[in-house]
Design an enzyme around this catalytic site. Structure first.
Site, PDB file in Angstrom:
ATOM      1  N   ARG B 638       0.824  -1.194   0.000  1.00 12.26           N
ATOM      2  CA  ARG B 638       0.000   0.000   0.000  1.00 12.26           C
ATOM      3  C   ARG B 638       0.868   1.258   0.000  1.00 12.26           C
ATOM      4  O   ARG B 638       1.867   1.335   0.702  1.00 12.26           O
ATOM      5  CB  ARG B 638      -0.910   0.020   1.235  1.00 12.26           C
ATOM      6  CG  ARG B 638      -1.981   1.113   1.141  1.00 12.26           C
ATOM      7  CD  ARG B 638      -2.713   1.361   2.452  1.00 12.26           C
ATOM      8  NE  ARG B 638      -3.227   0.181   3.111  1.00 12.26           N
ATOM      9  CZ  ARG B 638      -4.372  -0.428   2.788  1.00 12.26           C
ATOM     10  NH1 ARG B 638      -5.116   0.035   1.822  1.00 12.26           N
ATOM     11  NH2 ARG B 638      -4.751  -1.507   3.424  1.00 12.26           N
ATOM     12  N   ASN B 641       1.289   7.802   0.577  1.00 15.05           N
ATOM     13  CA  ASN B 641       1.074   9.137   0.023  1.00 15.05           C
ATOM     14  C   ASN B 641       1.684   9.150  -1.377  1.00 15.05           C
ATOM     15  O   ASN B 641       2.908   9.153  -1.519  1.00 15.05           O
ATOM     16  CB  ASN B 641       1.752  10.172   0.935  1.00 15.05           C
ATOM     17  CG  ASN B 641       1.541  11.601   0.454  1.00 15.05           C
ATOM     18  OD1 ASN B 641       1.356  11.860  -0.736  1.00 15.05           O
ATOM     19  ND2 ASN B 641       1.572  12.540   1.367  1.00 15.05           N
ATOM     20  N   GLY B 712       8.513  -1.266   1.880  1.00 15.16           N
ATOM     21  CA  GLY B 712       9.338  -0.060   1.741  1.00 15.16           C
ATOM     22  C   GLY B 712       9.504   0.387   0.303  1.00 15.16           C
ATOM     23  O   GLY B 712       9.339  -0.379  -0.640  1.00 15.16           O
ATOM     24  N   GLU B 715      14.524   2.382  -1.324  1.00 14.80           N
ATOM     25  CA  GLU B 715      15.728   1.952  -2.024  1.00 14.80           C
ATOM     26  C   GLU B 715      15.470   1.257  -3.349  1.00 14.80           C
ATOM     27  O   GLU B 715      16.349   1.200  -4.210  1.00 14.80           O
ATOM     28  CB  GLU B 715      16.551   1.047  -1.092  1.00 14.80           C
ATOM     29  CG  GLU B 715      17.124   1.860   0.046  1.00 14.80           C
ATOM     30  CD  GLU B 715      17.587   1.033   1.231  1.00 14.80           C
ATOM     31  OE1 GLU B 715      18.766   0.700   1.245  1.00 14.80           O
ATOM     32  OE2 GLU B 715      16.778   0.751   2.137  1.00 14.80           O
TER      33      GLU B 715
END
Ligand SMILES: Cc1cc2nc3c(=O)[nH]c(=O)nc-3n(C[C@H](O)[C@H](O)[C@H](O)COP(=O)(O)OP(=O)(O)OC[C@H]3O[C@@H](n4cnc5c(N)ncnc54)[C@H](O)[C@@H]3O)c2cc1C
Ligand code: FES
Ligand code: FES
Lengths: 173, 754, 350
Positions: B638, B641, B712, B715
């Site tokens: 998910r 923003n 995440g 990276e």
């Protein structure tokens, strides 16, 4: 030693014996006069950050290689790290602290927020000062011209596409 | 409730950043502040014989010169910090305290600190310090160095083994109908955040005890706190670390303890607060870097493209006081279904500075080698590069056998192909031109492991209806202040405008370092827990208050919406948070919450995935390569923003582009001095190097990583991009370049050979 | 940075008088090169004489050419309509140099006098004969990817980094100075010197000699600059090339060629120039000229790539200047001069 009697204007008169002595230097920043006592070797950037605590102007390299320290000197963008404070006397200096009109953000600042044209924010004041120096009163630039004109402002977070979009929008506004 | 989560909200700290009001570490104004300038070593190996600081001490304004002879003593670094191995082979950081001994391990190592009343005087006096050495010949060549190590694990983590053999890779390679073995080399690269390292250290006596405040450029507040406390034998509570804004980190500024300790030593010595701002030049020696690598990739396959064996052997280098290994097999170990899989990591100890993590450690350059080798295999087998990857698609983790928590990589490939116009390309190398340029298309897979750690947070709801949520996490440009505010708003049932999120202070509820792309998954659940606990406290006040419309209601029957507690079944019956507090004569309720990973990691394999496609144009006559377009499609769970997430990807992909085309730090092969030590010689991409970029997220919440469903994104953008570009250069030119960065000289040399 | 005396000059004579008698005294104009090196502890002037307020900021007509005051900024010169029209090579060279901010401060007098970017020169911890005579040349056996192909010595293999200087060398500009011994005019190709045994001396200027103007002689041909670098903008040249071509009908009457990034000074190519005269432009001819130009190149360990690069660049510059190929962007802009162009805007939306 040369003879100070010929009409060269000495602003360090009487200090010849100790060059580390401070000189009176008055800087005009964001319309306000700041009388300072500075050594001749103080860079404008350090005068701003260390002496005046105007820390919005950033030090990224101290050698003209990043654009983080961009301010306006007499309306043109300039690098505060490669400018001596004494050589800025008598000139109108604008820093990021002077870009907004009171509470009203400069159109570029607002566009940077809208387009997320920043991440860590460290290069951001320099980006804004570089772009704002030619934004007002100039014909709008093409994307390519902006890419070329702004290449001296490195953004390691690489907000670049958003920076470009923000400038394009702000110059249209 | 997910009202704010997922919304494209403006950055919470954008106003501070565009007005110059955001305060970075070097910008705190302390009374009596003195300035430290660091003297660094002029040799790469040996022992300091003498430091002559007489001239420096005589300079007006100089307060002290610290050297290993007079600096206060520090206790050694611990072996581990939490679960992370700090020192030794495979360890994280430089296992050495500053100014404690006379040994010189690399050029540019800090040897003394000059403290003066102004920046200019300190810097000048530092140039007057004379150092003499007993010099020894430095060890500088990675492949021939005498001290080589094969660390068992990365950072001591049992899950990150560095020497693995599954099946029989050697036999399978020997038996493979199609075999390909290639060597890939990558240069030393530096993070070079635009904000250099800086610390202000301030000692005080509080209640008769020493108290140290550090304003430090760090993405690891609690790490700096613990290390400083340990070094100075202080209770942890007597060290306060403050850093509300980090001006970029990218893997640096996390496990660097010598810079804050040097400032603390200097401040202790002169009895005044001391600021040390490191020069850009020093960023090439003290701030960590990605080691150069030499990687050998061997692939065995059937003629129709089924991989039968994969062996990936990496050589990298660390300093003599660090054991950091660049874990290059991170993609090789899990990306494709290969029955015989092996990888090794060898680390040469050299008289060069200590390396560190750098955005996508291992993945960025290791993934580059793997994904270039796949492209070479596709060429050899006359297969479409995407088809080859689909053929070897891993339905579960090949190393551990665990199922993926969530994987939609096929969709990434398909969408990426559509975005770049893959089918329109002529697959034959050198077949596409635009004017004098050769044009090429390339692609690569990207991934990044999705981890999660433990964290805590505190939520406070005030009688005025506003809320403050806090955690000692970090704002490094990742948007932490923004997305945790969104998560807090949803957790508290408040509009975003009434919620503030604060971070960057070790006095706040502890959170781990910001790194490894785990911050959302780590701090987010702790924020939610704190919010929930605060709401529970509020509910308990309401149901016990006879004047409340909720008096006597069952707690489970009450929901929090838009700043009100109300009955789920009868929303009109309820009241706003402020009313409850005001009647109870309480200014606020406050609660802490914590969250840690559950057993899910034992059951599933957590990774983010993506596909990157590049279009390049090449001027063969001059060797100039430009990336015209980059398209990335990412499966990261998910998205909290969309604009800040997209920004992280823009940044990662551009950093990957930089590493591919232009970034390189070289050291003199005889003396070990950095030869690239400024941003005019170390080229990071500029606005003029920025391609047209399309970034898309699949936005499939991960069902197993925690209730936010977020993996995440920090990276993954850096990974994949290098191979996509390198493969596109091959497609354009027919040249396989296997040495990063792809500067004009490399292409010209290849063209001359051809 | 070492302390120094600072004084503002109000006339050229005073400026010269302030610098000439003091060995450690120097001029400072925009400061973008000098201050940079003072912060690196490479330059340690005892006195800075600020010439930035001197009235040297005019661009005036001069016998068919132009006189450019030494204090004119790079920005102002690049945008000047007469320079844009008649000497696009100058605008192109200026606009591919540095960044907007640096060009705003940099001056035409200071730019050709910037020091080499050799990393060993910039690092006081390493040997360098140019910075510390007698300490040795670390670049010779070190990392020398950016170093000289021509005219180097055992004492120094550095190159001169200025873009503008390459254009001025190709135009045979004339440097006007005033010094302790009065005014003189120096042909631009004679301003810089080769390192020989004294690489610490960059130019033929005397101590205290002030550049007052740079004259661009009359020129009715076409001129053009091309620059190759590691980054699309804001980077020094790996190799660059300036061409000034004058035609007689279909034939070359006069060709002047200079390379940047290959020598201790802008490198004129007399053999190649001679080959072109009287000939009709063609790619074959230009290739022959390029081969002649690099016949005496002496590569070091890491810079041999500059030979094919320089050859191809020279051919490309000649093709574009002669009109056999189109410029990559409007004449007089960075877009015309930057090889490879911008990354993300292809085709460029001018
Ligand atoms: C990051 C970076 C990138 C750059 N990239 C480029 C590039 O791509 N291409 C390029 O060409 N340049 C480049 N430059 C160099 C820049 O263009 C020069 O620094 C600038 O042109 C020098 O002009 P100045 O007026 O600032 O000189 P100053 O720094 O003031 O002076 C330089 C020297 O000239 C002397 N001097 C100045 N004026 C006179 C005069 N009238 N008479 C006699 N002596 C004088 C000074 O004493 C000093 O020794 C770059 C610089 C930086 C920092
Ligand atoms: S700090 Fe001035 S350009 Fe980097
Ligand atoms: S926003 Fe971080 S460097 Fe530009």
């Amino acid at each position: 030693m040369m003879n100070p009697a010929n009409q060269t204007q000495f602003i360090d008169q009487g200090l010849a014996s100790d060059p580390t002595n401070r000189l009176p230097v008055t800087l005009t920043i964001n319309g306000q006069a700041y009388p300072l006592q500075l050594e001749s070797r103080v860079a404008l950037l350090d005068a701003l950050r260390e002496n005046l605590h105007l820390t919005g102007t950033k030090k990224g390299c101290d050698h003209g290689q990043c654009g983080g320290c961009t301010v306006h000197i007499d309306g043109q963008s300039a690098l505060a790290c490669l400018t001596l404070a004494v050589m800025s006397e008598g000139k109108a200096i604008t820093t990021i602290e002077g870009l907004a009109q009171g509470e009203t953000l400069h159109p570029l600042q607002a566009a940077f927020i809208r387009h997320d044209a920043l991440q860590c924010g460290y290069c951001t004041p320099g980006q804004l000062m570089a772009a704002s120096a030619w934004l007002s009163g100039q014909p709008p630039r093409t994307a390519a011209e902006i890419q070329e004109a702004m290449s001296g402002n490195l953004c390691r977070c690489a907000a670049y596409p958003n920076i470009l979009a923000a400038i394009l929008e702000a110059q249209g506004a | 409730m997910m009202d704010a989560i997922g919304q494209p909200l403006e950055r919470a700290d954008a106003h501070l950043k565009v007005t110059g009001a955001a305060r970075y570490a070097a910008e705190w104004d302390l009374p009596g502040l003195a300035y430290g300038a660091v003297v660094v070593s002029g040799i790469a190996r040996g022992t300091v014989r003498a430091i002559d600081a007489k001239a420096a001490r005589r300079t007006p304004g100089v307060l002290a010169v610290l050297t290993h002879e007079n600096a206060p003593r520090l206790r050694p670094l611990p072996d581990k910090l939490g679960k992370v191995l700090l020192r030794g082979e495979g360890g994280m950081t430089e296992a050495r305290q500053p100014l404690q001994d006379a040994e010189v391990y690399y050029a540019g190592q800090p040897l003394a600190v000059v403290v003066a009343d102004t920046h200019e005087r300190a810097r000048h006096a530092a140039t007057l310090v004379g150092v003499t050495y007993d010099e020894q010949p430095p060890e500088l060549a990675m492949t021939t160095a005498r001290r080589q190590a094969r660390p068992a694990t990365f950072l001591g983590s049992p899950e990150e083994k560095l020497q693995v053999s599954i099946g029989d890779p050697a036999a399978a390679l020997a038996a493979a109908p199609v075999r390909l073995e290639r060597v890939y080399e990558s240069a030393v690269t530096h993070h070079n955040p635009i904000e250099p390292l800086a610390t202000i250290a301030h000692w005080e006596q509080r209640d008769g005890a020493d108290f140290l405040t550090l304003y430090d450029t760090t993405r690891f507040l609690t790490g700096v706190q613990q290390i400083a406390a340990g070094a100075f034998s202080l209770p942890k509570e007597n060290v306060h670390v403050i850093c509300p804004f980090v001006g970029g980190a990218f893997g640096s500024k996390g496990w660097l303890f010598a810079p804050p300790l040097l400032a603390a030593l200097a401040a202790r010595m002169v009895g005044r607060p001391v600021k040390i701002e490191w020069r850009r030049q020093d960023m090439f020696t003290v701030a960590g870097h990605r080691s150069a690598t030499r990687q050998t990739l061997a692939l065995g396959a059937t003629p129709d493209g089924q991989l039968t064996a994969l062996q990936h052997d990496t050589q990298s280098h660390a300093s003599l006081v660090s054991g950091f290994a660049e874990p290059c097999a991170n993609l090789s170990r899990m990306l494709y279904q290969v029955p015989n899989l092996g990888f090794t990591h060898q680390v040469a100890h050299l008289n060069l500075p200590s390396p560190s993590t750098m955005r996508g450690p291992g993945e960025t350059v290791g993934g580059w080698a793997l994904e270039c080798a796949l492209d070479e295999l596709a060429t050899e087998l006359k297969l479409d590069p995407v088809a080859l990857r689909l053929k070897n698609y891993a339905e579960h983790n090949p190393e551990t056998g665990k199922p993926w928590s969530s994987k939609h990589l096929r969709d990434c490939y398909a969408r990426g192909q559509a975005l770049i116009g893959w089918e329109k390309r002529n697959p034959v190398p050198r077949a596409m031109r635009e004017g004098r340029y050769l044009v090429g298309y390339g692609m690569a897979t990207t991934m990044y492991p999705a981890g999660r750690n433990a964290a805590t947070a505190r939520a406070t709801i005030s009688a005025d209806g506003q809320a403050l949520v806090e955690s000692a996490t970090h704002e490094i440009g990742n948007g932490a202040r923004t997305i945790f505010r969104q998560i807090s708003a949803d957790g508290l049932g408040l509009p975003v405008a009434r919620v503030r999120f604060e971070l960057g202070d070790s006095a706040l509820p502890p959170a781990p370092n910001t790194g490894g792309s785990v911050t959302t998954a780590t701090v987010g659940p702790a924020v939610l827990a704190a919010c929930r606990n605060a709401l529970r406290a509020l509910r308990q006040l309401a149901v016990r208050d006879a004047q409340s419309p909720l008096f006597g209601a069952a707690e489970e029957a009450i929901e929090a919406r838009a700043g009100r507690l109300q009955l789920r079944a009868a929303p009109a019956q309820g009241e706003d948070y402020g009313a409850i507090l005001r009647r109870a004569r309480l200014p606020a309720v406050s609660a802490e919450g914590s969250a840690k990973p559950g057993p899910e990691k034992k059951q599933y394999s957590f990774y983010s995935f993506g596909a990157v496609f590049a279009q390049v144009r090449v001027d063969e006559a001059t060797g100039v390569i430009r990336v015209a377009r980059l398209c990335g499609v990412y499966d990261v769970g998910r998205v909290m923003n969309p604009p800040t997430a997209r920004s992280q990807l823009l940044g990662g992909m551009t950093m990957g582009l930089g590493a591919t085309l232009m970034e390189e730090t070289s050291y003199d092969p005889r003396t070990g001095h950095p030869v690239v030590r400024n941003l005019a010689d170390y080229h990071v991409p500029s606005l003029a190097d920025t391609p047209e970029m399309s970034i898309e997220f699949l936005d499939n919440p991960d069902p197993h990583i925690g209730e936010l469903g977020a993996r995440g994104i920090g990276e993954i953008g850096c990974v994949g991009t290098p191979a996509a570009i390198t493969n596109a250069v091959f497609h354009a030119t027919g040249q396989r370049l296997r040495e990063l960065p792809l500067t004009p000289d490399k292409l010209l040399r290849a063209a001359t050979r051809a | 940075m070492h302390p120094f005396q600072y004084q503002r000059a109000t006339s050229t004579a005073q400026a010269v008088a302030a610098v000439a008698p003091e060995p450690g005294a120097t001029f400072i104009a925009g400061g973008t090169s000098h201050l940079d090196l003072m912060k690196e502890d490479v330059h340690r002037p005892s006195r800075l004489v600020d010439i930035s307020l001197l009235p040297l900021k005019q661009i005036t007509a001069l016998a068919g050419g132009l006189r450019l005051g030494a204090g004119v900024s790079n920005t102002a010169a690049a945008a000047h309509p007469e320079i844009q029209r008649r000497y696009p090579v100058v605008s192109e060279a200026l606009l591919t140099g540095a960044s907007t901010q640096i060009r705003n401060a940099a001056t035409l007098g200071g730019n050709p006098l910037q020091r080499t970017r050799c990393p060993y020169f910039r690092d006081p911890a390493q040997p360098c004969n140019k910075r510390a005579p007698g300490s040795g040349c670390a670049a010779l056996g070190g990392i020398n990817r950016g170093h000289a192909l021509f005219g180097a010595s055992d004492a120094c293999v550095a190159i001169h980094p200025s873009d503008l200087a390459v254009a001025l060398a190709a135009l045979d500009a004339v440097v006007q100075t005033t010094g302790p011994r009065g005014p003189r005019a120096i042909p631009f190709p004679e301003l810089h010197r080769l390192p020989g045994a004294t690489p610490q001396v960059d130019t033929t200027l005397a101590h205290g000699e002030l550049i007052t103007a740079i004259d661009l002689p009359a020129f009715a041909g076409r001129s053009h600059y091309l620059k190759v670098r590691d980054r699309a903008s804001y980077a020094f040249a790996l190799v660059s090339c300036a061409v000034a071509l004058e035609m007689d009908g279909e034939h070359v009457r006069r060709a002047r060629l200079a390379l940047g990034g290959v020598a201790h000074k802008p490198w004129r190519l007399p053999a190649a120039e001679a080959l072109l005269v009287g000939e009709k432009p063609s790619e074959k001819l230009f290739r022959a000229a390029a081969d002649a130009a690099f016949a005496d190149a002496r590569p070091l360990e890491h810079n041999a790539y500059k030979i094919p690069l320089g050859r191809n660049l020279l051919v490309q510059a000649l093709l574009e200047t002669s009109g056999l190929q189109a410029l990559a962007g409007p004449a007089g802009t960075a877009f015309a001069a930057s090889v490879g162009g911008l990354a993300g805007t292809f085709p460029a939306p001018y």
